[in-house]
Motif scaffolding. Structure first.
Motif, PDB file in Angstrom:
ATOM      1  N   THR A   1       6.848 -17.648 -54.087  1.00 46.15           N
ATOM      2  CA  THR A   1       7.528 -18.739 -52.475  1.00 46.15           C
ATOM      3  C   THR A   1       6.752 -19.184 -51.636  1.00 46.15           C
ATOM      4  N   ASP A   2       5.566 -18.731 -51.354  1.00 41.76           N
ATOM      5  CA  ASP A   2       3.811 -18.919 -50.981  1.00 41.76           C
ATOM      6  C   ASP A   2       3.592 -20.032 -51.448  1.00 41.76           C
ATOM      7  N   GLU A   3       2.740 -19.573 -52.917  1.00 39.41           N
ATOM      8  CA  GLU A   3       2.274 -20.349 -53.655  1.00 39.41           C
ATOM      9  C   GLU A   3       2.703 -22.071 -54.023  1.00 39.41           C
ATOM     10  N   ALA A   4       4.528 -21.361 -53.845  1.00 39.20           N
ATOM     11  CA  ALA A   4       5.031 -22.941 -54.175  1.00 39.20           C
ATOM     12  C   ALA A   4       5.000 -24.079 -53.054  1.00 39.20           C
ATOM     13  N   ARG A   5       5.443 -22.968 -51.309  1.00 40.58           N
ATOM     14  CA  ARG A   5       5.550 -24.131 -50.801  1.00 40.58           C
ATOM     15  C   ARG A   5       3.968 -24.732 -50.430  1.00 40.58           C
ATOM     16  N   ARG A   6       3.418 -24.019 -50.522  1.00 38.12           N
ATOM     17  CA  ARG A   6       1.416 -24.668 -50.285  1.00 38.12           C
ATOM     18  C   ARG A   6       1.225 -25.720 -50.868  1.00 38.12           C
ATOM     19  N   ALA A   7       1.959 -25.329 -52.070  1.00 43.04           N
ATOM     20  CA  ALA A   7       1.941 -26.606 -53.547  1.00 43.04           C
ATOM     21  C   ALA A   7       2.835 -28.123 -52.966  1.00 43.04           C
ATOM     22  N   LEU A   8       3.741 -27.672 -52.511  1.00 39.60           N
ATOM     23  CA  LEU A   8       4.804 -28.547 -51.635  1.00 39.60           C
ATOM     24  C   LEU A   8       3.467 -29.490 -50.417  1.00 39.60           C
ATOM     25  N   GLN A   9       3.744 -28.847 -50.287  1.00 38.04           N
ATOM     26  CA  GLN A   9       3.280 -29.354 -48.856  1.00 38.04           C
ATOM     27  C   GLN A   9       1.296 -29.800 -48.888  1.00 38.04           C
ATOM     28  N   ASN A  10       0.898 -29.837 -49.560  1.00 42.78           N
ATOM     29  CA  ASN A  10      -0.281 -30.306 -49.530  1.00 42.78           C
ATOM     30  C   ASN A  10      -0.091 -32.174 -50.502  1.00 42.78           C
ATOM     31  N   PHE A  11       0.922 -32.207 -51.317  1.00 38.12           N
ATOM     32  CA  PHE A  11       1.408 -33.017 -52.148  1.00 38.12           C
ATOM     33  C   PHE A  11       2.463 -33.912 -51.061  1.00 38.12           C
ATOM     34  N   ALA A  12       2.832 -33.553 -50.521  1.00 38.82           N
ATOM     35  CA  ALA A  12       4.084 -34.172 -49.421  1.00 38.82           C
ATOM     36  C   ALA A  12       3.103 -35.363 -49.358  1.00 38.82           C
ATOM     37  N   ARG A  13       4.056 -36.787 -48.983  1.00 39.88           N
ATOM     38  CA  ARG A  13       3.133 -37.893 -48.221  1.00 39.88           C
ATOM     39  C   ARG A  13       3.797 -37.887 -46.811  1.00 39.88           C
ATOM     40  N   ASP A  14       3.159 -38.950 -45.997  1.00 36.01           N
ATOM     41  CA  ASP A  14       3.407 -38.757 -44.880  1.00 36.01           C
ATOM     42  C   ASP A  14       3.370 -40.516 -44.576  1.00 36.01           C
ATOM     43  N   ASN A  15       4.099 -40.881 -44.472  1.00 33.79           N
ATOM     44  CA  ASN A  15       3.981 -42.564 -43.892  1.00 33.79           C
ATOM     45  C   ASN A  15       5.003 -42.989 -42.565  1.00 33.79           C
ATOM     46  N   GLY A  16       5.031 -41.949 -42.215  1.00 34.61           N
ATOM     47  CA  GLY A  16       5.877 -42.049 -40.384  1.00 34.61           C
ATOM     48  C   GLY A  16       4.987 -43.319 -39.575  1.00 34.61           C
ATOM     49  N   ASN A  17       3.507 -42.920 -39.788  1.00 38.27           N
ATOM     50  CA  ASN A  17       3.033 -44.020 -39.156  1.00 38.27           C
ATOM     51  C   ASN A  17       3.204 -45.542 -39.120  1.00 38.27           C
ATOM     52  N   ASN A  18       3.859 -45.992 -40.657  1.00 36.62           N
ATOM     53  CA  ASN A  18       3.708 -47.188 -41.798  1.00 36.62           C
ATOM     54  C   ASN A  18       5.145 -47.792 -41.592  1.00 36.62           C
ATOM     55  N   GLU A  19       6.132 -48.166 -40.121  1.00 30.31           N
ATOM     56  CA  GLU A  19       7.844 -48.498 -39.746  1.00 30.31           C
ATOM     57  C   GLU A  19       8.020 -48.957 -41.363  1.00 30.31           C
ATOM     58  N   THR A  20       7.174 -50.475 -42.239  1.00 30.65           N
ATOM     59  CA  THR A  20       7.820 -50.604 -43.212  1.00 30.65           C
ATOM     60  C   THR A  20       8.061 -49.795 -44.657  1.00 30.65           C
ATOM     61  N   LYS A  21       6.842 -48.439 -44.637  1.00 28.42           N
ATOM     62  CA  LYS A  21       6.563 -47.835 -45.781  1.00 28.42           C
ATOM     63  C   LYS A  21       7.557 -46.557 -45.321  1.00 28.42           C
ATOM     64  N   PHE A  22       7.652 -46.807 -44.090  1.00 31.58           N
ATOM     65  CA  PHE A  22       8.855 -45.026 -43.525  1.00 31.58           C
ATOM     66  C   PHE A  22       9.987 -45.914 -44.027  1.00 31.58           C
ATOM     67  N   ARG A  23      10.469 -47.012 -43.230  1.00 31.78           N
ATOM     68  CA  ARG A  23      11.835 -47.655 -43.723  1.00 31.78           C
ATOM     69  C   ARG A  23      12.582 -47.397 -45.000  1.00 31.78           C
ATOM     70  N   GLU A  24      10.862 -47.712 -46.084  1.00 29.36           N
ATOM     71  CA  GLU A  24      11.243 -47.748 -47.657  1.00 29.36           C
ATOM     72  C   GLU A  24      11.544 -46.404 -48.395  1.00 29.36           C
ATOM     73  N   ASP A  25      10.745 -45.091 -47.766  1.00 27.84           N
ATOM     74  CA  ASP A  25      11.221 -43.955 -47.778  1.00 27.84           C
ATOM     75  C   ASP A  25      12.629 -43.786 -47.631  1.00 27.84           C
ATOM     76  N   LEU A  26      12.981 -43.772 -45.849  1.00 29.35           N
ATOM     77  CA  LEU A  26      14.064 -43.454 -45.693  1.00 29.35           C
ATOM     78  C   LEU A  26      14.818 -44.163 -46.508  1.00 29.35           C
ATOM     79  N   MET A  27      15.038 -45.101 -47.491  1.00 26.58           N
ATOM     80  CA  MET A  27      15.809 -45.447 -47.956  1.00 26.58           C
ATOM     81  C   MET A  27      16.404 -44.897 -49.362  1.00 26.58           C
ATOM     82  N   ASN A  28      15.067 -45.067 -49.866  1.00 25.17           N
ATOM     83  CA  ASN A  28      14.681 -44.202 -51.185  1.00 25.17           C
ATOM     84  C   ASN A  28      15.884 -42.599 -51.006  1.00 25.17           C
ATOM     85  N   ILE A  29      15.120 -42.136 -50.162  1.00 22.06           N
ATOM     86  CA  ILE A  29      15.472 -40.909 -49.745  1.00 22.06           C
ATOM     87  C   ILE A  29      18.025 -40.491 -49.597  1.00 22.06           C
ATOM     88  N   ALA A  30      18.323 -42.073 -49.356  1.00 24.91           N
ATOM     89  CA  ALA A  30      19.471 -42.097 -48.912  1.00 24.91           C
ATOM     90  C   ALA A  30      19.930 -42.863 -50.434  1.00 24.91           C
TER      91      ALA A  30
END
Length: 474
Positions: A129-158
């Protein structure tokens, strides 16, 4: 002399399970629950028809299905509780958590049969579990500071959330609608500001997002149909005592005229109450309970719009979005906070009249009006959209995103397998079983779509081993 008679601590007829029998019972119950909802997982997951005393529901929402079935197996009940917590905390993924948990238990049953101790299995799984969580966190992408890309992320999630729901045919339309509604919250995450109203008629694509608040009620007879700069007093108080209820009351009088005097006294009490309400300076009075004809007439004479029997959730939500408070006594106008909005008017949706509150104090408030052919379609559309809204709200708070389509599960399984290869001992066997359980999620998604899961998952495994961690099922 000491008595050697055993003490009976169980009820008569109670059954007792111990050791291997109890463990096997838990495995069977939990795995059965996983198999029950497994067929609903993924974009090609199938719906289930649930029949109960309350009617018929058609859904593929894991939490809704599991809430509707009676279970007496304790391990199975834990899985049901897991789905409820997932539904409350995240909104979506209720089927995934149950399927993953049941697959882990299926693997553990095999490990137990190999005489591996439960504590060894748990120790290996914690490392996995610890290893899986670490791998997932390292691979996660963060576009929170880019309004256009973040909206596209939200659209893809929806879109991803809606792909497995009844709204999949119109997922782009509803994804856009859900993203617009959540972005109006400006990061507050208060889903109470988003009101969902179901109105039969039309098609799903006729649904729309309306600014402000819609209350599913009608304005009283002879009341003003439109009010600007509204000052709203929201109340939960009885307004139905303007008549003596003779048939439900024992009244002893000398003459029939005395009954008329009693009624007159009741009317005077009601007149005083209405006058107290009007002294608050409100021009709109919304009550949780009924308003009888006489007080309604008094409000109309005073030019106050009176709305009765607003459902409790509607009143709570209305108080929130207009900035008012719900009152039950009216002796201290200074202590009662009135709600405010720019315009209140009656609008038509389909064949029904509703009351629209525009320009409410909570500017982010909005209403999603769902249209559909039948009650079952509307109920499932509401559940689907609610899931999407919950997930989007969580994403606005935690802006990191990962890939779907089994990609994240394969990424975690690959990381766990690589770690297991470096660990000596039986814990490594448990970790391999953890990775196998993770791979069962894309396997199930492929099976439900009618594809060759063995071929696809083995190809995915090879790609992820080669470092191509963005690959998933499409």
């Amino acid at each position: 002399m000491v008595s050697l008679n055993p003490v009976q601590i169980f009820n008569a007829g109670a059954e007792e399970e111990k050791a291997e029998t109890a463990r096997l019972s838990s495995f069977v119950g939990a795995i059965a629950i996983g198999d029950l909802v497994k067929s609903t997982l993924g974009p090609k997951g199938m719906d289930k028809i649930l029949q109960s005393s309350g009617g018929i529901e058609v859904t593929n929402d894991g939490a809704t299905i599991l809430k509707s079935i009676g279970i007496d197996n304790p391990a199975a009940k834990i899985l049901v509780d897991i789905s409820k917590v997932q539904d409350d905390e995240v909104g979506d993924g209720t089927t995934s958590v149950v399927v993953l948990a049941s697959e882990l238990l299926r693997e553990s049953e095999s490990l137990i049969s190999q005489k591996i101790h439960p504590q060894t299995i748990i120790s290996g799984w914690r490392k996995a579990t610890d290893e899986a969580r670490r791998a997932l966190q390292n691979f996660a992408r963060d576009n929170g500071n880019n309004e256009t890309k973040f909206r596209e992320d939200l659209m893809n999630i929806a879109r991803t959330t809606l792909s497995s729901k009844i709204l999949t045919q119109y997922k782009d339309y509803f994804a856009n609608l859900a993203v617009d509604a959540v972005l109006r919250l400006k990061g507050s995450g208060n889903l109470d500001a988003i009101h969902l109203i179901k109105k039969s008629g039309g098609g799903l694509q006729d649904s729309y997002l309306d600014e402000g608040f819609l209350l599913d009620k009608k304005i009283g007879v002879n009341q003003p149909k439109r009010i600007e700069n509204a000052k709203i007093l929201i109340a939960n108080t009885p307004m139905d005592t303007d008549k003596v209820k003779v048939f439900g009351t024992k009244v002893k009088v000398d003459a029939v005229s005395k009954v008329a005097e009693l009624e007159l006294a009741e009317k005077e009490k009601m007149r005083d109450k209405v006058n107290k309400i009007i002294k608050h300076g409100c021009n709109v009075f919304i009550n949780r309970q009924l308003i009888y004809n006489y007080p309604e007439q008094l409000f109309a004479d005073a030019g106050v719009m009176a709305i009765e029997h607003a459902d409790f959730e509607g009143v709570e939500r209305l108080a929130l979005v207009t900035g008012g408070e719900i009152a039950s006594t009216f002796d201290s106008p200074d202590h009662v906070r009135l709600g405010k909005c720019n315009v209140i008017e009656e609008v038509m949706i389909g064949e029904d009249k509703l009351i629209k509150f525009s320009g409410v104090e909570m500017g982010e408030a909005c209403t999603i009006v769902l249209r559909g052919a039948t009650k079952q379609i509307l109920d499932e559309a509401e559940r689907s959209l609610h899931d999407a809204l919950c997930v989007l709200t969580q994403t606005v708070k935690e802006t990191k995103t990962v890939f779907g389509g089994g990609s994240s599960e394969m990424l975690m399984a690959d990381a766990v397998s690589k770690l297991a290869a470096k660990i000596p001992g039986k814990e490594a066997v448990a970790m391999e079983s953890y990775a196998k359980a993770l791979r069962m999620l894309p396997t199930t998604i492929a099976d439900n779509a009618g594809y060759d899961s063995a071929q696809l998952v083995s190809e995915l495994r090879a790609l992820h081993t080669a470092g191509k961690h963005t690959m998933g099922l499409k």
